[in-house]
Design a protein around this motif. Structure first.
Motif, mmCIF file in Angstrom:
data_model
loop_
_atom_site.group_PDB
_atom_site.id
_atom_site.type_symbol
_atom_site.label_atom_id
_atom_site.label_comp_id
_atom_site.label_asym_id
_atom_site.label_seq_id
_atom_site.Cartn_x
_atom_site.Cartn_y
_atom_site.Cartn_z
ATOM 1 N N PRO A 119 0.809 -1.215 0.000
ATOM 2 C CA PRO A 119 0.000 0.000 0.000
ATOM 3 C C PRO A 119 0.840 1.263 0.000
ATOM 4 O O PRO A 119 2.050 1.228 0.194
ATOM 5 N N GLY A 120 0.181 2.362 -0.230
ATOM 6 C CA GLY A 120 0.813 3.668 -0.235
ATOM 7 C C GLY A 120 0.056 4.576 -1.182
ATOM 8 O O GLY A 120 -1.014 4.217 -1.688
ATOM 9 N N ASP A 121 0.614 5.757 -1.419
ATOM 10 C CA ASP A 121 -0.031 6.692 -2.341
ATOM 11 C C ASP A 121 -0.087 6.133 -3.755
ATOM 12 O O ASP A 121 -0.965 6.474 -4.540
ATOM 13 N N ARG A 122 0.875 5.282 -4.089
ATOM 14 C CA ARG A 122 0.937 4.600 -5.382
ATOM 15 C C ARG A 122 1.089 3.111 -5.094
ATOM 16 O O ARG A 122 2.182 2.572 -5.066
ATOM 17 N N PRO A 123 -0.028 2.433 -4.803
ATOM 18 C CA PRO A 123 0.077 1.038 -4.379
ATOM 19 C C PRO A 123 0.601 0.121 -5.484
ATOM 20 O O PRO A 123 0.381 0.370 -6.672
ATOM 21 N N ASP A 124 1.305 -0.904 -5.049
ATOM 22 C CA ASP A 124 1.796 -1.945 -5.940
ATOM 23 C C ASP A 124 1.067 -3.234 -5.605
ATOM 24 O O ASP A 124 1.059 -3.665 -4.444
ATOM 25 N N ILE A 125 0.504 -3.851 -6.621
ATOM 26 C CA ILE A 125 -0.184 -5.129 -6.467
ATOM 27 C C ILE A 125 0.587 -6.137 -7.304
ATOM 28 O O ILE A 125 0.805 -5.931 -8.499
ATOM 29 N N VAL A 126 1.015 -7.223 -6.660
ATOM 30 C CA VAL A 126 1.793 -8.263 -7.330
ATOM 31 C C VAL A 126 0.953 -9.532 -7.352
ATOM 32 O O VAL A 126 0.439 -9.955 -6.313
ATOM 33 N N ILE A 127 0.815 -10.120 -8.542
ATOM 34 C CA ILE A 127 -0.024 -11.304 -8.716
ATOM 35 C C ILE A 127 0.810 -12.423 -9.316
ATOM 36 O O ILE A 127 1.485 -12.230 -10.331
ATOM 37 N N SER A 128 0.760 -13.588 -8.685
ATOM 38 C CA SER A 128 1.412 -14.777 -9.237
ATOM 39 C C SER A 128 0.496 -15.376 -10.300
ATOM 40 O O SER A 128 -0.581 -15.892 -9.972
ATOM 41 N N LEU A 129 0.922 -15.324 -11.561
ATOM 42 C CA LEU A 129 0.109 -15.923 -12.618
ATOM 43 C C LEU A 129 0.060 -17.442 -12.495
ATOM 44 O O LEU A 129 -0.946 -18.055 -12.841
ATOM 45 N N ASP A 130 1.139 -18.042 -11.987
ATOM 46 C CA ASP A 130 1.130 -19.493 -11.787
ATOM 47 C C ASP A 130 0.034 -19.889 -10.793
ATOM 48 O O ASP A 130 -0.756 -20.803 -11.037
ATOM 49 N N GLN A 131 -0.005 -19.199 -9.669
ATOM 50 C CA GLN A 131 -1.023 -19.483 -8.647
ATOM 51 C C GLN A 131 -2.412 -19.140 -9.173
ATOM 52 O O GLN A 131 -3.372 -19.884 -8.941
ATOM 53 N N ALA A 132 -2.530 -18.034 -9.890
ATOM 54 C CA ALA A 132 -3.827 -17.641 -10.454
ATOM 55 C C ALA A 132 -4.339 -18.706 -11.428
ATOM 56 O O ALA A 132 -5.539 -19.013 -11.439
ATOM 57 N N ARG A 133 -3.445 -19.299 -12.227
ATOM 58 C CA ARG A 133 -3.853 -20.377 -13.148
ATOM 59 C C ARG A 133 -4.408 -21.578 -12.378
ATOM 60 O O ARG A 133 -5.423 -22.154 -12.758
ATOM 61 N N ARG A 134 -3.724 -21.951 -11.307
ATOM 62 C CA ARG A 134 -4.195 -23.087 -10.502
ATOM 63 C C ARG A 134 -5.572 -22.790 -9.892
ATOM 64 O O ARG A 134 -6.462 -23.636 -9.883
ATOM 65 N N GLN A 135 -5.721 -21.596 -9.357
ATOM 66 C CA GLN A 135 -6.992 -21.226 -8.736
ATOM 67 C C GLN A 135 -8.111 -21.162 -9.773
ATOM 68 O O GLN A 135 -9.234 -21.583 -9.503
ATOM 69 N N ALA A 136 -7.803 -20.637 -10.951
ATOM 70 C CA ALA A 136 -8.810 -20.578 -12.015
ATOM 71 C C ALA A 136 -9.262 -21.986 -12.389
ATOM 72 O O ALA A 136 -10.463 -22.237 -12.560
ATOM 73 N N ALA A 137 -8.316 -22.904 -12.500
ATOM 74 C CA ALA A 137 -8.656 -24.293 -12.833
ATOM 75 C C ALA A 137 -9.504 -24.913 -11.719
ATOM 76 O O ALA A 137 -10.512 -25.587 -12.001
ATOM 77 N N ASP A 138 -9.133 -24.675 -10.468
ATOM 78 C CA ASP A 138 -9.894 -25.208 -9.335
ATOM 79 C C ASP A 138 -11.331 -24.675 -9.322
ATOM 80 O O ASP A 138 -12.269 -25.394 -8.986
ATOM 81 N N GLU A 139 -11.474 -23.399 -9.655
ATOM 82 C CA GLU A 139 -12.796 -22.753 -9.622
ATOM 83 C C GLU A 139 -13.553 -22.886 -10.935
ATOM 84 O O GLU A 139 -14.683 -22.427 -11.053
ATOM 85 N N LYS A 140 -12.883 -23.455 -11.937
ATOM 86 C CA LYS A 140 -13.488 -23.686 -13.252
ATOM 87 C C LYS A 140 -13.937 -22.389 -13.933
ATOM 88 O O LYS A 140 -15.039 -22.300 -14.494
ATOM 89 N N HIS A 141 -13.071 -21.383 -13.841
ATOM 90 C CA HIS A 141 -13.296 -20.166 -14.619
ATOM 91 C C HIS A 141 -11.984 -19.774 -15.290
ATOM 92 O O HIS A 141 -10.958 -20.417 -15.090
ATOM 93 N N SER A 142 -12.013 -18.743 -16.081
ATOM 94 C CA SER A 142 -10.843 -18.365 -16.874
ATOM 95 C C SER A 142 -9.768 -17.697 -16.007
ATOM 96 O O SER A 142 -10.051 -17.177 -14.925
ATOM 97 N N LEU A 143 -8.552 -17.701 -16.546
ATOM 98 C CA LEU A 143 -7.463 -16.977 -15.887
ATOM 99 C C LEU A 143 -7.799 -15.497 -15.799
ATOM 100 O O LEU A 143 -7.531 -14.849 -14.785
ATOM 101 N N ALA A 144 -8.415 -14.953 -16.847
ATOM 102 C CA ALA A 144 -8.784 -13.531 -16.833
ATOM 103 C C ALA A 144 -9.740 -13.222 -15.679
ATOM 104 O O ALA A 144 -9.596 -12.201 -15.000
ATOM 105 N N THR A 145 -10.685 -14.098 -15.431
ATOM 106 C CA THR A 145 -11.614 -13.893 -14.317
ATOM 107 C C THR A 145 -10.885 -13.957 -12.988
ATOM 108 O O THR A 145 -11.075 -13.105 -12.112
ATOM 109 N N GLU A 146 -10.012 -14.949 -12.833
ATOM 110 C CA GLU A 146 -9.251 -15.071 -11.580
ATOM 111 C C GLU A 146 -8.381 -13.848 -11.341
ATOM 112 O O GLU A 146 -8.297 -13.332 -10.219
ATOM 113 N N VAL A 147 -7.743 -13.362 -12.386
ATOM 114 C CA VAL A 147 -6.897 -12.166 -12.244
ATOM 115 C C VAL A 147 -7.752 -10.977 -11.820
ATOM 116 O O VAL A 147 -7.336 -10.178 -10.974
ATOM 117 N N ARG A 148 -8.945 -10.854 -12.354
ATOM 118 C CA ARG A 148 -9.844 -9.767 -11.913
ATOM 119 C C ARG A 148 -10.162 -9.905 -10.422
ATOM 120 O O ARG A 148 -10.172 -8.917 -9.693
#
Length: 131
Positions: A66-95
């Motif tokens: 956090p801060g005045d200019r926050p940085d958000i870091v996303i693991s695409l590898d983890q997001a892919r696994r979660q998307a597969a588990d939830e049966k939705h697209s990687l784009a949805t998981e990233v959102r």
């Protein structure tokens, strides 16, 4: 508002649509930033960041600095696994992860609150069409 996106591209989620989505989430959450940085990284990079900043030697899906200019870091590898588990697209998981990270940037913390962040996240998701 400026949204700086770095790292690999996400299929079916352009950088322009990421910027638009960030603006929608912030509007729904009644938050404001002049600039937001979103970085897509590998599991190994996320593990290093999680170990360095949180003392946890494992990957995670999203980290927010956090801060005045926050940085958000996303693991695409983890997001892919979660998307597969939830049966939705990687784009949805990233959102989902961008929304979650932005709420942390606004000061919410599901690890310490009484469910306020989770409730707000559900309302924001519904408002931006992620329900």
């Amino acid at each position: 508002m400026n949204v700086d996106v770095s790292g690999p591209a996400v299929p079916r989620l352009s950088r322009a649509s990421i910027s638009l989505f960030v603006a929608q989430v912030l509007r729904a959450a009644r938050g404001r930033f002049a600039e937001v940085s979103i970085a897509f990284v590998s599991d190994s990079a996320m593990r290093r960041l999680n170990r360095q900043y949180r003392g946890k030697n494992k990957t995670t899906d999203v980290l927010t600095f956090p801060g005045d200019r926050p940085d958000i870091v996303i693991s695409l590898d983890q997001a892919r696994r979660q998307a597969a588990d939830e049966k939705h697209s990687l784009a949805t998981e990233v959102r989902y992860l961008i929304c979650h990270g932005l709420l942390h940037a606004l000061g919410y913390d599901h690890e310490t609150d009484e469910g306020e962040m989770n409730a707000l996240e559900l309302r924001v998701r519904q408002t931006v069409g992620l329900a």
